[in-house]
Enzyme design. Structure first.
Site, PDB file in Angstrom:
ATOM      1  N   LYS A 180       0.744  -1.206  -0.025  1.00 29.24           N
ATOM      2  CA  LYS A 180      -0.005   0.014   0.100  1.00 29.24           C
ATOM      3  C   LYS A 180       0.907   1.074   0.197  1.00 29.24           C
ATOM      4  CE  LYS A 180       0.611   1.647   4.530  1.00 29.24           C
ATOM      5  NZ  LYS A 180       1.425   2.893   4.491  1.00 29.24           N
ATOM      6  N   ALA A 183      10.110  -0.108   4.431  1.00 33.67           N
ATOM      7  CA  ALA A 183      10.151   0.605   2.967  1.00 33.67           C
ATOM      8  C   ALA A 183       8.755   1.563   3.305  1.00 33.67           C
ATOM      9  CB  ALA A 183       9.886  -0.127   1.731  1.00 33.67           C
ATOM     10  N   GLY A 205       5.021  -6.015   5.832  1.00 32.28           N
ATOM     11  CA  GLY A 205       5.049  -6.995   7.053  1.00 32.28           C
ATOM     12  C   GLY A 205       3.434  -7.153   7.342  1.00 32.28           C
ATOM     13  N   ASP A 260      -1.990  -0.871  10.092  1.00 33.08           N
ATOM     14  CA  ASP A 260      -2.110  -1.124   8.741  1.00 33.08           C
ATOM     15  C   ASP A 260      -2.880  -2.431   8.179  1.00 33.08           C
ATOM     16  OD1 ASP A 260      -1.178   1.344   7.782  1.00 33.08           O
ATOM     17  OD2 ASP A 260       0.841   0.698   7.798  1.00 33.08           O
TER      18      ASP A 260
END
Length: 317
Positions: free
Chosen positions: A11, A102, A107, A141
Site C-alpha cells: 500500500k 519501506a 509486514g 495497517d
C-alpha cells in the site's frame, strides 16, 4: 494436506495527517490508503505438527516469533484453540517482492494474508469485519490490507471507510536498498517537534478526523481525477524524515521533476512514489529518475493502483 497461495499487495499513503494523541497512547491519524499491485506471495499449508513455522529467503525478513506473519498465526491459534487442535500447525512461506522497512506495509500485508489463509485452512468462515478486528490487534495497517482498494483510515489507522476504487493510475516507486527509516522514530520525532499542536480531547479528534471525508483529495478520488489527486498528496511525516534523510529529499525532488503528476514519500518512508496517468508516462518518469540518480543502491519499481487486498492465487488439497 491443504494449502493456499495468496497474493498480498503493498500500500501507499495518498494522505497522512497526524491529528493528535489518543487516550491509548497511539497517534490519532487521518489517512487515505491505496493498494498497489506490487505484491508478496504467501504460501500457507497445514503442518503435520502443532507448530508455526515461517520461511523466507530475504535476508532482512526474520523467521522467528518477531515476524508479523508468525504473530498472525499465533493470534489465530490463541483465538481459535479448537480449530488449532483439530487442524494442527501451519507452515508459512513468504516470497518477498515488496521492499522491507519501506513504508509500504510489507509486514502488515503478510500478516493479513496469514489471517485470510488460516481462516480458509481451518474453515472458520470469518466475515471481513471479523478478520479486520483480528487484524487490528496486530498493527494499524493490517486491517486495511485485508480488503485493500482505496480507503479513509482514521483512529490509529484501523477505522476504515472504503472509497470508490482507484485502479487507473500508475505508480513509480523508488527506495535506496541500504536505507531504512524507523516508523517509531518518525512518529516520536514528529511528536517532539510538533506535539504542541496536537489535539487531545475526543470531540476535537473526532471532528478533525471526519473532516477528511469531505476534503479535496476525497472529492478528487470520487471523480477519478488523477491531476487533482496528485496536487492534494500530503504526508506530515515528510516534515521530520526529509530533513534527516537528504537522500530521500533528493529522490522526492527528482521524482517531482520527472514529468509525473506528483510525488510524495509513502508512510514513514523511505520509499518515494510518483503518480502517473499512463504506463508510458510512468516509464519515462522511471527512466528520468534512473538517469538522474545513477546509483546502484537505488531500486525502482513500476506498479499500478489496485482495487483489491488479499487474493487467493491457488489452492490445493
Amino acid at each position: 494436506m491443504h494449502s493456499y497461495s495468496l497474493i498480498a499487495p503493498a500500500k501507499i499513503n495518498l494522505y497522512l495527517e497526524i491529528i493528535g494523541d489518543r487516550p491509548d497512547g497511539y497517534h490519532a491519524l487521518a489517512m487515505i490508503l491505496q493498494s498497489i499491485n506490487l505484491a508478496d506471495q504467501i504460501n500457507i499449508r497445514a503442518a503435520s505438527t502443532d507448530t508455526i513455522r515461517v520461511r523466507c529467503e530475504h535476508p532482512q525478513v526474520p523467521t522467528d516469533k518477531s515476524n508479523l506473519a508468525y504473530k498472525a498465526a499465533a493470534l489465530m491459534a490463541n483465538r481459535f484453540p479448537d480449530a488449532f487442535a483439530q487442524y494442527g500447525g501451519v507452515e508459512i512461506t513468504i516470497n518477498k517482492q515488496i521492499p522491507v522497512a519501506a513504508g509500504l506495509a510489507g509486514g502488515s500485508t503478510n500478516a493479513a494474508a496469514v489471517l485470510v489463509g488460516i481462516d480458509l485452512l481451518w474453515e472458520l468462515g470469518l466475515t471481513q469485519s471479523e478478520l479486520e478486528e483480528l487484524a487490528g490487534q496486530l498493527g494499524s495497517d493490517v486491517p486495511f490490507c485485508i480488503a485493500g482498494g482505496t480507503a479513509i483510515a482514521t483512529g490509529r489507522g484501523n477505522e476504515l471507510s472504503p472509497l470508490p476504487n482507484l485502479d487507473h493510475l500508475y505508480v513509480v516507486l523508488g527506495k535506496y536498498r541500504s536505507l531504512a527509516v524507523s516508523t517509531a522514530w518518525a512518529y516520536q520525532t514528529y511528536r517532539q517537534q510538533f506535539g504542541d499542536s496536537y489535539l487531545t480531547d475526543t470531540q476535537s479528534l473526532t471532528s478533525r478526523a471526519s473532516a477528511v471525508h469531505s476534503g479535496a483529495i476525497v472529492k478528487a478520488i470520487v471523480h477519478k481525477d488523477g491531476v487533482q489527486i496528485a496536487e492534494k498528496l500530503h504526508n506530515d511525516l515528510e516534515r521530520v524524515v526529509l530533513p534527516e534523510y537528504p537522500q530521500v529529499a533528493q529522490l522526492r525532488q527528482v521524482f517531482q521533476e520527472a514529468g509525473a503528476l506528483g510525488a510524495m514519500m509513502s508512510g514513514s518512508g523511505p520509499t518515494v512514489f510518483a503518480l502517473c496517468e499512463s504506463h508510458e508516462q510512468a516509464q519515462l518518469a522511471k527512466q528520468y529518475v534512473r538517469t538522474t540518480i545513477p546509483d546502484s543502491d537505488l531500486e525502482l519499481w513500476l506498479a499500478q493502483t489496485s482495487s483489491t487486498g488479499i487474493q487467493i492465487a491457488a489452492s490445493a488439497k
